[in-house]
Design a protein around this motif. Structure first.
Motif, PDB file in Angstrom:
ATOM      1  N   TRP A 131      -5.020   3.170   7.504  1.00 15.70           N
ATOM      2  CA  TRP A 131      -5.103   2.208   6.401  1.00 15.70           C
ATOM      3  C   TRP A 131      -3.761   1.526   6.148  1.00 15.70           C
ATOM      4  CZ3 TRP A 131      -3.237   2.855   1.182  1.00 15.70           C
ATOM      5  CH2 TRP A 131      -3.773   1.955   0.244  1.00 15.70           C
ATOM      6  N   LYS A 144      -4.016   5.896  -2.343  1.00 20.44           N
ATOM      7  CA  LYS A 144      -4.768   6.921  -1.617  1.00 20.44           C
ATOM      8  C   LYS A 144      -3.925   8.198  -1.531  1.00 20.44           C
ATOM      9  CE  LYS A 144      -7.607   3.794   1.195  1.00 20.44           C
ATOM     10  NZ  LYS A 144      -8.950   4.266   0.841  1.00 20.44           N
ATOM     11  N   GLN A 200      -8.446  -2.499  -4.219  1.00 26.22           N
ATOM     12  CA  GLN A 200      -7.381  -3.074  -3.394  1.00 26.22           C
ATOM     13  C   GLN A 200      -7.203  -4.565  -3.717  1.00 26.22           C
ATOM     14  OE1 GLN A 200      -5.324  -1.117  -0.847  1.00 26.22           O
ATOM     15  NE2 GLN A 200      -4.331  -2.763  -1.911  1.00 26.22           N
ATOM     16  N   ALA A 220      -1.110  -5.312   5.452  1.00 24.04           N
ATOM     17  CA  ALA A 220      -0.920  -4.161   4.567  1.00 24.04           C
ATOM     18  C   ALA A 220       0.544  -3.796   4.397  1.00 24.04           C
ATOM     19  CB  ALA A 220      -1.669  -2.953   5.111  1.00 24.04           C
ATOM     20  N   SER A 231      -5.178  -2.929  13.033  1.00 26.50           N
ATOM     21  CA  SER A 231      -6.270  -3.894  12.992  1.00 26.50           C
ATOM     22  C   SER A 231      -5.879  -5.158  13.737  1.00 26.50           C
ATOM     23  CB  SER A 231      -6.592  -4.231  11.530  1.00 26.50           C
ATOM     24  OG  SER A 231      -7.424  -5.349  11.441  1.00 26.50           O
ATOM     25  N   ARG A 280       0.841  -1.189   0.000  1.00 29.67           N
ATOM     26  CA  ARG A 280       0.000   0.000   0.000  1.00 29.67           C
ATOM     27  C   ARG A 280       0.877   1.240   0.000  1.00 29.67           C
ATOM     28  NH1 ARG A 280      -5.023  -1.314   4.229  1.00 29.67           N
ATOM     29  NH2 ARG A 280      -5.871  -3.051   3.006  1.00 29.67           N
ATOM     30  N   GLU A 322      -7.512  10.456   8.958  1.00 29.44           N
ATOM     31  CA  GLU A 322      -8.479   9.620   8.242  1.00 29.44           C
ATOM     32  C   GLU A 322      -7.807   8.475   7.499  1.00 29.44           C
ATOM     33  OE1 GLU A 322     -11.872  12.950   7.066  1.00 29.44           O
ATOM     34  OE2 GLU A 322     -10.102  12.688   5.794  1.00 29.44           O
ATOM     35  N   VAL A 323      -6.673   8.751   6.881  1.00 27.41           N
ATOM     36  CA  VAL A 323      -6.123   7.786   5.921  1.00 27.41           C
ATOM     37  C   VAL A 323      -4.965   6.944   6.456  1.00 27.41           C
ATOM     38  CG1 VAL A 323      -4.457   9.351   4.831  1.00 27.41           C
ATOM     39  CG2 VAL A 323      -5.514   7.534   3.474  1.00 27.41           C
ATOM     40  N   GLU A 328      -3.285  -1.615   8.686  1.00 26.78           N
ATOM     41  CA  GLU A 328      -4.194  -2.754   8.727  1.00 26.78           C
ATOM     42  C   GLU A 328      -3.435  -4.059   8.532  1.00 26.78           C
ATOM     43  OE1 GLU A 328      -7.293  -2.127   5.906  1.00 26.78           O
ATOM     44  OE2 GLU A 328      -8.118  -0.395   6.962  1.00 26.78           O
TER      45      GLU A 328
END
Length: 241
Positions: free
Chosen positions: A100, A130, A216, A106, A162, A77, A96-97, A103
């Motif tokens: 990610w 992103k 993804q 990732a 996560s 990612r 916000e991003v 996770e």
């Protein structure tokens, strides 16, 4: 996942003071992987070393590469920092991003920063799935590169990863280089059937990238898509086209 699994990538940094400061702030937040794409300064010189203070080890361990795809080797990612809006692309805040990137399954992952004077090119932005913009006051929106990295590192380390278990090969997120191989194969086929033309290929392929980045893709899914392309190429050859 640990934030230390995130690479900080600087594209053509021109200021040794910035690079040294970035090494220092990375060490503040236990980030170790600094990748420099075609640096335009002496990143191991006296100015950079002085600004790195006790993070000289991060500076000396920095990896220099010629291109952004090399810097992204192995990454699954990538988030690019930009102030530019793009078609069908949402600019998100760090809060916000950045979770990610943490996770399950990732990592390795990357956070990409552009040049001090003009940021990242459209072509370079294509390699990210992103896009992130640090919200600043409209009266003076421009952030110093080292400050932008510092804010990002702080936000990155404030997020909990996560709790998903290790993914199987069926669920494993495809690395960026694996997906890039698919894009190359897709573009070649679309050119051969004249769905794409050389003068429009870049803009059309950007749309495909945006579509697949939202999905993804998993490793097995990329393998399936490449199998479809190979079968199409075989069928075209068999028909004599």
């Amino acid at each position: 996942m640990n934030p230390s699994g995130v690479k900080i990538i600087l594209v053509e940094p021109a200021g040794p003071l910035n690079v040294g400061s970035i090494a220092r702030v990375m060490k503040n937040f236990a980030l170790k992987e600094l990748i420099l794409v075609n640096p335009q300064c002496d990143y191991l010189g006296e100015e950079a070393t002085r600004m790195s203070v006790h993070a000289k080890d991060v500076l000396e361990a920095a990896v220099c590469v010629s291109t952004l795809p090399e810097a992204l080797s192995g990454c699954k990612r990538a988030i690019a920092t930009t102030a530019r809006t793009r078609d069908n692309a949402v600019l998100q805040t760090p809060r916000e991003v950045l979770p990610w990137l943490l996770e399950a399954d990732a990592q390795p992952a990357a956070l990409i920063f552009g040049r001090e004077d003009r940021g990242l090119s459209n072509e370079e932005l294509n390699y990210a799935q992103k896009f992130m913009r640090i919200p600043t006051d409209a009266g003076y929106p421009s952030l110093n590169l080292a400050s932008a990295v510092a804010i990002s590192c702080y936000e990155l380390t404030q997020n909990q990863p996560s709790t998903l278990e290790n993914a199987s090969i069926d669920e494993e997120i495809a690395s960026i280089e694996v997906v890039e191989g698919y894009y190359d194969q897709l573009e070649s086929l679309l050119l051969s059937i004249e769905y794409l033309y050389p003068h429009t290929a870049d803009s059309r392929m950007e749309k495909f990238r945006q579509l697949y980045n939202r999905a993804q893709l998993k490793t097995k899914e990329v393998a399936m898509l490449r199998g479809i392309l190979r079968q199409m190429q075989w069928a075209l050859g068999k028909s004599g086209k």
